[in-house]
Write an enzyme that holds these catalytic residues in place. Structure first.
Site, PDB file in Angstrom:
ATOM      1  N   ASP A  13       1.074  -1.189   0.061  1.00  0.00           N
ATOM      2  CA  ASP A  13       0.094   0.098  -0.168  1.00  0.00           C
ATOM      3  C   ASP A  13       0.955   1.161  -0.068  1.00  0.00           C
ATOM      4  OD1 ASP A  13      -2.405   1.542   0.696  1.00  0.00           O
ATOM      5  OD2 ASP A  13      -1.633   1.821   2.528  1.00  0.00           O
ATOM      6  N   ASP A  27       0.103   5.046   0.740  1.00  0.00           N
ATOM      7  CA  ASP A  27      -0.111   6.268   2.079  1.00  0.00           C
ATOM      8  C   ASP A  27      -0.283   5.487   3.145  1.00  0.00           C
ATOM      9  OD1 ASP A  27      -0.584   8.861   0.564  1.00  0.00           O
ATOM     10  OD2 ASP A  27      -2.096   7.601  -0.309  1.00  0.00           O
TER      11      ASP A  27
END
Length: 226
Positions: A20, A22
Site C-alpha cells: 500500500d 499512504d
C-alpha cells in the site's frame, strides 16, 4: 554488538511483495486531512466522522456513501485530487522505506493504492521513491479496498499466486482487502495514533529489515545488521 531482532514472517518465502502507499511506505496524513477537512466544512459534513473513514479507501466510494444531495461524486473527487496534488507539504517516506524498496528486484514488487494514479505519482516523487515497476491505482479496479481486487490484479500482473505474496498495509480497509485476497499480511504501524487490533504481525518502519532474493528465487525477510 546489539542483538538484531528477527522480523515477522522471516520464516516464510514469498513470490512478491505488495505495498500500500499512504501510511505504509509514505506519510501523507497531514495533507490528506487538510484537504478533506476543508471539503467537509464546505459540504457541512462532520469532520471527525469523515476523517475516520477516508484512509485506505477510494475517494469516490467515500463520497458516494455519504449520499449528499446535489453533489456529483466524480466532480468532487476530481477537485479533491487536484487539491491534494497541489499540496505536498509534509509528504515524506516512512523510515527506511526508500532503501528497502530500492533493494528489491524490480519484477518482484508493486505499489497497490486506492489513490488516483496522478496523485500517487506526485506523492511518490515527493517522498523520494524511484518509479515503481508496477503501480496499481484506484482507477485500475472497479471495486476498491476492502474488496481484494487491487491485490489480486497486482499479483496477476507480477505473475505470482496471491497466496505467495506478502502485503504491507496500515489501514483496516487495506488489511481486510489483503485478507480477502488470500495473501499474507504485514502491518506497518509508523503512522498509527492508536493501537490497531489485528492478528497480523507488524513493523514500526523499515529501518531494521531487508528483503533478499534467495537462491531458490523466493523473497525472504531478514534483519538488517546494526
Amino acid at each position: 554488538m546489539s542483538i538484531v531482532p528477527v522480523p515477522p514472517h522471516a520464516d516464510k518465502s514469498f513470490g512478491a511483495f505488495l505495498f500500500d502507499m499512504d501510511g505504509t511506505i509514505l506519510n501523507s496524513i497531514a495533507v490528506a486531512e487538510r484537504v478533506w477537512t476543508e471539503w467537509a466544512v464546505r459540504q457541512g459534513v462532520n469532520v471527525e466522522a469523515l476523517l475516520a473513514t477516508i484512509h485506505g479507501r477510494k475517494a469516490i466510494e467515500t463520497i458516494t456513501h455519504l449520499g449528499l444531495a446535489g453533489v456529483d461524486p466524480a466532480e468532487e473527487v476530481r477537485l479533491l485530487t487536484l487539491a491534494e496534488i497541489a499540496d505536498l507539504e509534509g509528504v515524506e517516506a516512512i523510515a527506511g522505506a526508500v532503501a528497502f524498496l530500492d533493494a528489491l528486484p524490480a519484477d518482484r514488487w508493486a505499489i497497490v493504492t486506492s489513490a488516483p494514479r496522478a496523485l500517487a505519482l506526485v506523492r511518490l516523487e515527493a517522498a523520494g521513491f524511484r518509479t515503481a515497476p508496477l503501480l496499481i491505482a484506484g482507477e485500475d479496479v472497479e471495486n476498491g479496498k476492502p474488496a481484494p481486487d487491487c491485490f489480486l490484479l497486482a499479483a496477476e500482473r507480477l505473475g505470482h499466486a496471491i497466496e505467495d505474496c506478502l502485503v504491507f498495509e496500515d489501514a483496516p480497509a487495506g488489511i481486510e482487502a489483503a485478507e480477502a485476497s488470500g495473501a499474507s499480511v504485514m502491518v506497518v504501524t509508523a503512522t498509527h495514533r492508536t493501537r490497531l487490533e489485528t492478528s497480523h504481525p507488524g513493523i514500526a518502519d523499515y529501518n531494521h529489515i531487508i528483503g533478499h532474493l534467495a537462491a531458490d528465487r523466493f523473497l525472504r525477510l531478514h534483519p538488517k545488521a546494526r
